[in-house]
Design a protein around this motif. Structure first.
Motif, PDB file in Angstrom:
ATOM      1  N   HIS A  18       0.936  -1.270  -0.126  1.00 42.24           N
ATOM      2  CA  HIS A  18      -0.057  -0.078   0.177  1.00 42.24           C
ATOM      3  C   HIS A  18       1.059   1.121   0.100  1.00 42.24           C
ATOM      4  O   HIS A  18       1.622   1.523   0.876  1.00 42.24           O
ATOM      5  CB  HIS A  18      -0.799  -0.097   1.315  1.00 42.24           C
ATOM      6  CG  HIS A  18      -1.723   0.980   1.166  1.00 42.24           C
ATOM      7  ND1 HIS A  18      -1.796   2.062   2.231  1.00 42.24           N
ATOM      8  CD2 HIS A  18      -3.116   1.271   0.572  1.00 42.24           C
ATOM      9  CE1 HIS A  18      -2.731   3.010   2.357  1.00 42.24           C
ATOM     10  NE2 HIS A  18      -3.432   2.314   0.943  1.00 42.24           N
ATOM     11  N   GLU A  45       0.104  -0.863  -4.673  1.00 44.04           N
ATOM     12  CA  GLU A  45      -0.972   0.043  -4.856  1.00 44.04           C
ATOM     13  C   GLU A  45      -0.500   1.505  -4.889  1.00 44.04           C
ATOM     14  O   GLU A  45       0.587   1.804  -4.271  1.00 44.04           O
ATOM     15  CB  GLU A  45      -1.997  -0.062  -3.514  1.00 44.04           C
ATOM     16  CG  GLU A  45      -3.392   0.736  -3.682  1.00 44.04           C
ATOM     17  CD  GLU A  45      -3.119   2.057  -2.792  1.00 44.04           C
ATOM     18  OE1 GLU A  45      -3.977   2.735  -2.456  1.00 44.04           O
ATOM     19  OE2 GLU A  45      -1.899   2.525  -2.205  1.00 44.04           O
ATOM     20  N   ASP A  47      -2.003   5.761  -5.478  1.00 44.51           N
ATOM     21  CA  ASP A  47      -3.100   6.742  -5.759  1.00 44.51           C
ATOM     22  C   ASP A  47      -2.598   7.716  -6.776  1.00 44.51           C
ATOM     23  O   ASP A  47      -1.524   8.100  -6.857  1.00 44.51           O
ATOM     24  CB  ASP A  47      -3.372   7.669  -4.265  1.00 44.51           C
ATOM     25  CG  ASP A  47      -3.753   6.838  -3.279  1.00 44.51           C
ATOM     26  OD1 ASP A  47      -5.077   6.234  -3.073  1.00 44.51           O
ATOM     27  OD2 ASP A  47      -2.898   6.540  -2.339  1.00 44.51           O
ATOM     28  N   HIS A  60      -1.281  10.841  -2.802  1.00 44.85           N
ATOM     29  CA  HIS A  60      -2.560  10.787  -1.895  1.00 44.85           C
ATOM     30  C   HIS A  60      -3.164  11.675  -2.059  1.00 44.85           C
ATOM     31  O   HIS A  60      -4.516  11.993  -2.377  1.00 44.85           O
ATOM     32  CB  HIS A  60      -2.167   9.937  -0.916  1.00 44.85           C
ATOM     33  CG  HIS A  60      -3.542   9.573   0.014  1.00 44.85           C
ATOM     34  ND1 HIS A  60      -4.001  10.557   0.881  1.00 44.85           N
ATOM     35  CD2 HIS A  60      -4.299   8.457  -0.008  1.00 44.85           C
ATOM     36  CE1 HIS A  60      -5.116   9.961   1.373  1.00 44.85           C
ATOM     37  NE2 HIS A  60      -5.299   8.657   0.616  1.00 44.85           N
ATOM     38  N   GLU A 121      -5.475   3.630  -7.791  1.00 45.37           N
ATOM     39  CA  GLU A 121      -6.702   4.367  -7.312  1.00 45.37           C
ATOM     40  C   GLU A 121      -7.021   5.737  -7.549  1.00 45.37           C
ATOM     41  O   GLU A 121      -6.002   6.483  -7.680  1.00 45.37           O
ATOM     42  CB  GLU A 121      -6.483   4.229  -5.805  1.00 45.37           C
ATOM     43  CG  GLU A 121      -7.670   4.990  -5.026  1.00 45.37           C
ATOM     44  CD  GLU A 121      -7.783   4.975  -3.552  1.00 45.37           C
ATOM     45  OE1 GLU A 121      -6.968   4.237  -2.864  1.00 45.37           O
ATOM     46  OE2 GLU A 121      -8.810   5.630  -2.861  1.00 45.37           O
ATOM     47  N   LYS A 123      -8.759   9.199  -7.164  1.00 47.14           N
ATOM     48  CA  LYS A 123      -9.388   9.888  -6.271  1.00 47.14           C
ATOM     49  C   LYS A 123     -10.293  10.875  -6.901  1.00 47.14           C
ATOM     50  O   LYS A 123     -10.120  11.429  -7.909  1.00 47.14           O
ATOM     51  CB  LYS A 123      -8.323  10.764  -5.562  1.00 47.14           C
ATOM     52  CG  LYS A 123      -7.311   9.687  -4.647  1.00 47.14           C
ATOM     53  CD  LYS A 123      -7.932   9.184  -3.729  1.00 47.14           C
ATOM     54  CE  LYS A 123      -7.018   8.787  -2.601  1.00 47.14           C
ATOM     55  NZ  LYS A 123      -7.469   7.619  -1.560  1.00 47.14           N
TER      56      LYS A 123
HETATM   57 CA    CA Z   1      -5.160   4.533  -1.823  1.00 47.16          CA
END
Ligand code: CA
Ligand code: G3P
Length: 263
Positions: A18, A45, A47, A60, A121, A123
């Motif tokens: 992560h 992972e 963002d 992030h 990911e 956002k």
């Molecule tokens: Ca994330």
């Protein structure tokens, strides 16, 4: 099931780093991802956010304030401006590091000596709205990973709390696996994942602890479960027992050790 007990071999989850090995090294830096890969992570992972010059970067927060020596909104900064900042020294074990673009992270992931999956990911809500998924899909196409033969064979997975974001990916790249993230069982246990065609659900570990039946209910609908953020041994055990497919953790080396030392 105890914190120090064995982790069952059946249904052993795969380990997703992560934000990289983000407990040991500054999140979303090349060093954190290289460490995670060296530690044997099955997936990474990240963002992503769009810069003012429409590049996807691995950050992030909305601003660079927490993770760099600068200030300001990512969406108002260009990649050259971000490159002037140090994204590593804020961390207790960090040293000077450049911003990481998604292009760079994809290159690292796909060039690694064994197959690794990248969980990207998106956002929302964000200034550039659907342009984020548009740019992401264009990049995945450029790298040749937007049309896998099946979800199981995909090197990329798009994950989001935004059902609209998941749906956009599903509509334009139907073979790409997608995970609808959520921190309520009401959302993930209902019809939302079906409505947007997600191939998996992504509950927080707190949600999973309180609603362990989510995994079986997802499986009955043909969906896998991705759980975040799983940093404690007792939760790794829980995920293994329930048949969670992917556990996202800030401590990939430790979680892998726990998973390997099975009876
Ligand atoms: Ca994330
Ligand atoms: O992997 C999902 C998880 O990262 C969602 O939470 O805030 O850490 O992006 P966040």
């Amino acid at each position: 099931m105890t914190a120090g007990g064995p982790i069952s071999r059946s249904g052993k989850p795969a380990v997703v780093a992560h934000r990289g090995a983000s407990e040991e090294l500054p999140e979303h830096t090349l060093a954190a991802y290289e460490r995670a890969l060296a530690d044997g992570a099955d997936g990474l992972e990240c963002d992503v956010r769009l810069t003012s010059d429409h590049e996807l970067v691995c950050i992030h927060d909305r601003t660079v304030d927490r993770t760099s020596d600068g200030t300001g909104l990512v969406s108002e900064m260009s990649v050259p401006q971000l490159r002037e900042l140090d994204f590593g020294s804020w961390h207790p074990h960090g040293s000077s590091a450049s911003v990481l673009t998604l292009r760079e992270l994809l290159t690292l992931t796909l060039d690694w000596r064994r197959p690794v999956r990248l969980f990207v990911e998106t956002k929302h809500p964000v200034r550039y709205g659907s342009l984020v998924e548009q740019k992401l899909l264009a990049l995945l196409h450029e790298f040749g990973v937007a049309t896998p033969p099946s979800a199981d064979h995909s090197r990329a997975v798009v994950i989001s709390f935004s059902s609209a974001g998941v749906w956009r990916v599903r509509r334009h790249a139907p073979m790409l696996p997608t995970i609808l993230l959520g921190d309520t069982a009401r959302l993930l246990g209902g019809s939302a994942a079906t409505a947007v065609g997600a191939t998996g659900i992504g509950p927080s570990v707190n949600t999973l602890r309180q609603n362990p039946d989510l995994v079986d209910r997802a499986a009955a609908a043909g969906r896998v479960t991705y759980c975040w953020t799983v940093d404690d041994r007792v939760d790794v055990q829980l995920c293994a027992d329930l048949g969670v497919r992917w556990v996202a953790t800030n401590r990939p080396a430790k979680v892998r050790d726990w998973l390997v030392t099975v009876d």
